[in-house]
Design a protein around this motif. Sequence first.
Motif, short mmCIF file in Angstrom:
data_model
loop_
_atom_site.label_atom_id
_atom_site.label_comp_id
_atom_site.label_asym_id
_atom_site.label_seq_id
_atom_site.Cartn_x
_atom_site.Cartn_y
_atom_site.Cartn_z
N SER A 99 0.82 -1.20 0.00
CA SER A 99 0.00 0.00 0.00
C SER A 99 0.86 1.26 0.00
O SER A 99 0.62 2.20 -0.76
CB SER A 99 -0.92 -0.02 1.22
OG SER A 99 -1.79 1.09 1.21
N ALA A 100 1.88 1.29 0.85
CA ALA A 100 2.75 2.47 0.95
C ALA A 100 3.55 2.67 -0.33
O ALA A 100 3.71 3.80 -0.81
CB ALA A 100 3.69 2.32 2.14
N PHE A 121 -8.37 -8.63 3.49
CA PHE A 121 -6.99 -8.83 3.05
C PHE A 121 -6.18 -9.58 4.10
O PHE A 121 -6.42 -9.45 5.31
CB PHE A 121 -6.31 -7.49 2.79
CG PHE A 121 -6.74 -6.83 1.52
CD1 PHE A 121 -6.00 -7.01 0.35
CD2 PHE A 121 -7.88 -6.04 1.47
CE1 PHE A 121 -6.39 -6.41 -0.83
CE2 PHE A 121 -8.28 -5.45 0.29
CZ PHE A 121 -7.54 -5.63 -0.86
N ALA A 122 -5.23 -10.38 3.62
CA ALA A 122 -4.26 -10.99 4.53
C ALA A 122 -3.25 -9.93 4.93
O ALA A 122 -2.97 -9.00 4.18
CB ALA A 122 -3.54 -12.14 3.82
N LEU A 179 -5.59 -0.95 7.78
CA LEU A 179 -6.37 0.26 7.53
C LEU A 179 -5.71 1.16 6.50
O LEU A 179 -6.37 1.96 5.83
CB LEU A 179 -6.58 1.04 8.84
CG LEU A 179 -7.43 0.36 9.91
CD1 LEU A 179 -7.37 1.16 11.20
CD2 LEU A 179 -8.86 0.21 9.43
N LEU A 180 -4.39 1.06 6.37
CA LEU A 180 -3.66 1.90 5.43
C LEU A 180 -4.03 1.60 3.98
O LEU A 180 -3.82 2.44 3.11
CB LEU A 180 -2.15 1.73 5.62
CG LEU A 180 -1.59 2.25 6.96
CD1 LEU A 180 -0.11 1.92 7.07
CD2 LEU A 180 -1.80 3.75 7.08
N ILE A 181 -4.57 0.43 3.72
CA ILE A 181 -4.96 0.09 2.36
C ILE A 181 -5.98 1.09 1.84
O ILE A 181 -5.92 1.51 0.69
CB ILE A 181 -5.52 -1.34 2.29
CG1 ILE A 181 -4.41 -2.35 2.64
CG2 ILE A 181 -6.09 -1.65 0.92
CD1 ILE A 181 -4.90 -3.78 2.73
N GLY A 182 -6.91 1.50 2.70
CA GLY A 182 -7.88 2.51 2.30
C GLY A 182 -7.33 3.92 2.34
O GLY A 182 -7.60 4.74 1.47
N LEU A 183 -6.51 4.22 3.34
CA LEU A 183 -6.01 5.58 3.50
C LEU A 183 -5.03 5.99 2.41
O LEU A 183 -4.92 7.16 2.08
CB LEU A 183 -5.34 5.72 4.88
CG LEU A 183 -6.28 5.61 6.08
CD1 LEU A 183 -5.49 5.71 7.38
CD2 LEU A 183 -7.35 6.70 6.04
#
Length: 208
Positions: free
Chosen positions: A122-123, A170-171, A192-196
């Motif tokens: 994600s990052a 998600f895993a 939660l970072l996947i959405g942010l």
Amino acid sequence: DKRRLYLTACLLAFYQQQRLYRDHAVEFRPFHLERPLWVFVGGSVNAVRTENKRKVSDVVDILLFLAEFERDRDVEFAAPFYREVATPAADRLTASLDPDTRLILSPDRWEGRIGFHAVVASAVRGGLRAAARLAAGFGEGARARVWRMAADEIARAMGRELYRPDWGRFARSLARQGRALRPDPMLDASLLLIGLFDDFEPEDPRIR
């Protein structure tokens, strides 16, 4: 100089958070999020302090930096960061995508586990998207397209490799076991970072 380079990077990160907040205000409303802030932690609680018999101030440094940015409004202001930091980092990340999964193999920041971690994917995707916008601003369309395509590859890989339909989420990560990939079922706040990071739309059922 290093101060200007560092603060420019901070300003770009702050802009990205403001952009997300503005573009997804309606989707974020149920979470009662406030407008992002840029918080400075200085070397001292005092506005002005003495170091090596000289008066110095983190506060004054920040104000001067912002004044310069507001005065110049020149894209070249970000050139040192773009050339020396963003470009080599984005090129290295693009080249580091695993040929099979199209994710980044890396150690976990806290536990040292080697694997394909959702928070890292994600990052990295968020960073590549930001780098692509910078490249476009500097007129480097070809480089922007390469980084944007790599970011899109990561998004597709996250949905294909990390999302577990049987779990409905998600895993946290994937670990290699021979030729197979073993998903980590642990629930972790880092997901939660996947959405942010704007990897998926806030209303996407996969991140609810």
